[in-house]
Design an enzyme around this catalytic site. Structure first.
Site, PDB file in Angstrom:
ATOM      1  N   ASP A 128      45.390 -25.908   5.461  1.00  7.37           N
ATOM      2  CA  ASP A 128      44.010 -25.534   5.186  1.00  7.37           C
ATOM      3  C   ASP A 128      43.115 -26.768   5.273  1.00  7.37           C
ATOM      4  O   ASP A 128      43.381 -27.770   4.611  1.00  7.37           O
ATOM      5  CB  ASP A 128      43.929 -24.899   3.797  1.00  7.37           C
ATOM      6  CG  ASP A 128      42.528 -24.446   3.430  1.00  7.37           C
ATOM      7  OD1 ASP A 128      41.826 -23.912   4.311  1.00  7.37           O
ATOM      8  OD2 ASP A 128      42.132 -24.626   2.263  1.00  7.37           O
ATOM      9  N   ASP A 183      35.942 -24.645   8.606  1.00  8.77           N
ATOM     10  CA  ASP A 183      36.934 -24.226   7.636  1.00  8.77           C
ATOM     11  C   ASP A 183      37.984 -23.328   8.285  1.00  8.77           C
ATOM     12  O   ASP A 183      37.674 -22.228   8.743  1.00  8.77           O
ATOM     13  CB  ASP A 183      36.220 -23.475   6.509  1.00  8.77           C
ATOM     14  CG  ASP A 183      37.141 -23.102   5.360  1.00  8.77           C
ATOM     15  OD1 ASP A 183      38.305 -23.552   5.360  1.00  8.77           O
ATOM     16  OD2 ASP A 183      36.687 -22.373   4.462  1.00  8.77           O
TER      17      ASP A 183
END
Length: 477
Positions: free
Chosen positions: A356, A153
């Site tokens: 992201d 992430d």
């Protein structure tokens, strides 16, 4: 000298020929442009298969990990097919993540409160986000090495995994591999409360660390109410047989809960000083890249220290003093079917944009999304529309079609970089409910988010030291 009559005749003839050219020649040009501006694809190519298809670039370099979707057939995680989330559930989780990101990115968000010892007292805070982090890699931890599947992430900094012993019989969720036990590793040690690394947790998690005797205790809660708490320690991390890092700082979680899909924990690739990117900077120079597969039945890769080619297009990465962990980029425009949308650059610059890996659907300022949606619908008017799918409001029923033509969408970034999305990066859903894979923020003042659906098939290169982000087409193939 020509007479007035002959001049009129010549002008009339010229006008007639011009008309004929516009009708016939112009039609050919429009048709040619139509072919260039639309993806014509078999619908089956946009949907996952029941068996896994590995990418040829999984092991293209030594410092490379295979990337799989945690809900697809390539994943080794224990799955109960009845409990695999639906598209609507995944989109709801995605919205939870986005809400958390926006709260975290907002100047008005308050600093995080302490995590209490009781689960019932955990605050709903905005210190971090997870929600739908849905791509996983396998890393090794400890001596002897234990392989663990973790979500990677770019919107998180702290790396953590579940650890034995759990705080209670219900304090850990079910994961695929055996849980990591630090007592069985010869290279594990806890960090003390007065260590510099312990004090760095506040900026990375949004929560000040606590102490258990002299041992540093971390706590982090995500936007979907998932959380992890435990000891902050150091251990040997093995990415590949030739990429081994001693004294890697990570969270050894003994009280964990949430929507992690059987993954053992999380690999933090943000810009904070405790992230994997920072901790391995001596070897990799803050450079990594990944390719996310187009469907959940294929694989991609996560590579460290490499990734750019001569064809990679770069756009600047920008620092943000208030939110230093995120990768900020400059979105400047959008085109649909080759048509540049008339959107003022100020619409994109008001709040800025981040990229992201954990957000699925790209979020745009509502003014920009409205223009994108209107133009896309006009160009798709020949197809029957379907009901909205959660936050996606432009959907089509292709159940009677085997192939479709979908307008090409390009995003424009700082430095004049144009990124032409793969067709898989423009739509999301099923054959009977395939939707435009974009959504609008609630306000033009919210940060735009370049999500992972739009990133599929690209070699996305994060050169944080060089302050640039790259896109290379055909990254997974």
């Amino acid at each position: 000298m020509a007479s007035p009559v002959s001049s009129i005749f010549l002008w009339t003839s010229f006008a007639f020929l011009s008309f004929i050219y516009c009708v016939y020649g112009g039609r050919e040009t429009v048709e040619s442009r139509h072919i260039l501006q639309f993806h014509t694809v078999q619908l089956s190519s946009l949907l996952p298969a029941s068996v896994c298809k590995s990418s040829s670039k999984d092991k293209a370099s030594r410092s490379t990990l295979k990337v799989v979707h945690k809900h697809g057939p390539c994943s080794q995680l224990v799955q109960d097919s009845a409990n695999v989330p639906t598209h609507s559930q995944l989109l709801e989780q995605d919205q939870s993540r986005v809400d958390s990101l926006h709260s975290r990115l907002s100047r008005r968000s308050s600093k995080g409160q302490n995590l209490e010892t009781s689960k019932a007292k955990l605050p709903a805070k905005s210190g971090a986000s997870l929600g739908t982090g849905n791509y996983i890699v396998t890393v090794g931890l400890g001596t002897p090495k234990k392989d663990l599947s973790v979500i990677f992430d770019t919107g998180s900094d702290l790396t953590w995994t579940q650890c034995q012993p759990c705080a209670s019989a219900t304090s850990c969720y079910k994961q695929a591999e055996p849980m990591f036990n630090p007592a069985q590793s010869s290279t594990y040690s806890n960090l003390t409360c007065d260590s510099a690394q312990c004090s760095q947790l506040t900026s990375a998690t949004g929560n000040p660390p606590r102490c258990a005797a002299t041992t540093c205790v971390y706590g982090i809660q995500y936007g979907d109410q998932s959380f992890s708490k435990g000891f902050y320690g150091k251990e040997r991390l093995t990415l590949t047989p030739t990429d081994v890092f001693d004294n890697f700082f990570f969270g050894c979680g003994q009280d964990n809960d949430g929507l992690f899909g059987g993954a053992a924990g999380l690999l933090g690739l943000g810009r904070n000083q405790i992230s994997l990117v920072s901790q391995t900077s001596t070897k990799y120079g803050r450079l990594f890249s990944y390719c996310l597969p187009p469907t959940s039945s294929s694989t991609g890769y996560l590579s460290f220290g490499s990734g750019a080619t001569s064809s990679t297009k770069f756009t600047p990465l920008y620092p943000n003093s208030q939110n230093p962990s995120f990768y900020f980029i400059e979105l400047t425009g959008i085109s649909v079917g080759g048509q540049k949308l008339a959107i003022s650059p100020a619409v994109f610059s008001t709040a800025g944009t981040i990229i992201d890996s954990g957000t699925v659907i790209t979020r745009l300022p509502p003014t920009a999304y409205s223009s994108l949606r209107s133009t896309f619908r006009q160009m798709m008017s020949q197809y029957p529309m379907a009901q909205p799918l959660s936050l996606l409001d432009t959907c089509y029923d292709f159940s009677k079609y085997s192939s479709v033509s979908i307008p090409k969408i390009s995003l424009f970034f700082g430095g004049g970089t144009e990124v032409s999305l793969d067709v898989a990066g423009t739509v999301y859903g099923s054959k009977s409910q395939l939707c435009l894979a974009f959504a609008g923020n609630s306000d033009d003042g919210d940060v735009a988010i370049f999500g992972n659906r739009q990133q599929v098939t690209f070699a996305v290169v994060y050169d944080d030291a060089g302050k640039r982000l790259g896109f290379g087409q055909g990254g997974c193939s």
